[in-house]
Design an enzyme around this catalytic site. Sequence first.
Site, PDB file in Angstrom:
ATOM      1  N   SER A 230      -3.899  -1.294  -1.990  1.00 46.29           N
ATOM      2  CA  SER A 230      -3.276  -2.592  -1.763  1.00 46.29           C
ATOM      3  C   SER A 230      -3.994  -3.684  -2.567  1.00 46.29           C
ATOM      4  CB  SER A 230      -3.268  -2.882  -0.256  1.00 46.29           C
ATOM      5  OG  SER A 230      -2.426  -3.951   0.062  1.00 46.29           O
ATOM      6  N   ASP A 455       7.754   1.043  -1.500  1.00 46.50           N
ATOM      7  CA  ASP A 455       6.637   0.319  -0.898  1.00 46.50           C
ATOM      8  C   ASP A 455       7.031  -1.159  -0.820  1.00 46.50           C
ATOM      9  OD1 ASP A 455       4.242  -1.048  -0.368  1.00 46.50           O
ATOM     10  OD2 ASP A 455       3.043   0.293  -1.610  1.00 46.50           O
ATOM     11  N   HIS A 483       3.276   2.241   2.432  1.00 50.98           N
ATOM     12  CA  HIS A 483       2.362   1.448   1.615  1.00 50.98           C
ATOM     13  C   HIS A 483       1.040   2.194   1.486  1.00 50.98           C
ATOM     14  CE1 HIS A 483       0.239  -1.852  -0.130  1.00 50.98           C
ATOM     15  NE2 HIS A 483      -0.479  -2.120   0.938  1.00 50.98           N
TER      16      HIS A 483
END
Length: 539
Positions: A230, A455, A483
Amino acid sequence: MKKVIVAVATAGLSIAGVGATSASADAGTPEVFRPANLKWHGCDTELVNEVKRYDRLGPVAVSKIIQCAELDVPLDHARPDGQRITLQLTRTPHQGPGKAKGDIVVNPGGPGAKGSLFGPAFYAQNSAPMRAAYNVIGFDPRGIGFSKPALSCDTGYGNAPRPAYGHGDPKLEAAWLKRSKSYADACARKYGKGTPVNLLDHMKTIDAVRDMDIIRAALGDRKLDYYGGSYGTYLGQVYATVFPKRVGKMVLDGNAGPANVWYEAQAPQNIAFNENMEYYFGWLARYDDRYHLGKTQAAVRKFYYDLESRLTRSPIVKNGVAVGAAELVDTVQNVAYRRAQAIWHTYASGLSAYKSGDLDTFLDTFGATTAGGQDDNEFAAYHAIQCSDVKWPKSWRKWRADASRMDREAPFSTWFNVWYNAPCMFWQATPGTPVKVGHTRDLPKNILLFNATNDAATPYADALEVQKIFNAHLVVHDGERTHCVVHRGDLRPGGLDSYFDAYWLQDELPDKRTVHVSPLGDPTPPPLNPPPAAASPRT
């Protein structure tokens, strides 16, 4: 970017610092700050207790083997002999014979998530050969988690019920603008200019990247081996740009696009989150015989937005727990972060309970406490980083106009995203200029990327952008709605984790520049009367 709400176990930038210019720090610039040697020791009870929840993820009880160390770094990298702050590091050591193959420094993103805890969680989910070969180094970035000082601005900010996010309602606008300014002001009073530790002016991504290079040096490693998920992918991108010759191996999973730092990141996120929620509405309709929320996607959608409207008018409060529209949105969006039975079924059951009149189950599923305060460290750190990385728009007229347009296309999270980020309008720190990712010479050629096509937090287009900048290899999980996809259970031959292991253990990149992996498929509801669980083989 926003913090990922799903737990890992269930799962711009100024260039000031360490003598570097806007070019690569490898271009002959000497290091000024020399870190002390790390002294590994047993971790304190609070940290170990938090780590214990990861013991169930694999055959090694990580809480029994984890080690801790503290590392002092300059508050201001442009003044390496000045004030210091302390980073918390953890090491989960390799279990194989002899010397470890290396140290993998890991970061879960957020920004604001505790990397000290992510390290042992990541280790526990590694394959046996990976656990045997590598130490995993977790770290709490500056201002976060067990690092000192750790940001906390207003612990009562999250008490429920908060105002609904709404869809452009004037009264809600006024309430949220007041709250957002109040939170930014509280952070400035505690950590801004004139305070004992002016952390707000030194929380930019580039500050954390320079800390990462100090961690590398303190470990005694010539090059940094790194996994970032991320926002952690953005840390990796900036590190590879500023310190290209110091990159060993690097895996970036769920890739943030460097062109969208950070206000502009909201629009593609909103569209992707809305698409994933629409998919979930369709999934609920498929299982209407179980959840009774509507036989069609349109019927489930109507149920959900009607419920949001009712909770906007009249939150449910009982025994110190409340659910308003904001709490509902906060929680249910977990299903758009990760496609998993435990998450999808839990929230489907909670919504079904509301429809059947079982408000206790509904409150247990979506509720938050009404008093007593909550840990706001991750929320504070998120803003300290993103609000100062780059100058955000200060005009509420612009924010409102952009959100009003977007809400017509993507109503699920548009106004949530606005109010989550709104403190940035009032943030009292000197904004930076983002590093131009990939601008330097001699970029590393061995970066491996992972991304799901659906995602929502870091849309697939961002991964393609990062791949182009670094000419990187990319493993794509087609049709997946999760994700960050490494360690999500894809252990099939030729599955995602096989590429991950081959990279670290055999120094192998995929044969093709882009590899596509088929999806695992949608979860199904668990049986109504599951058989008794088999006894665990673990002792």
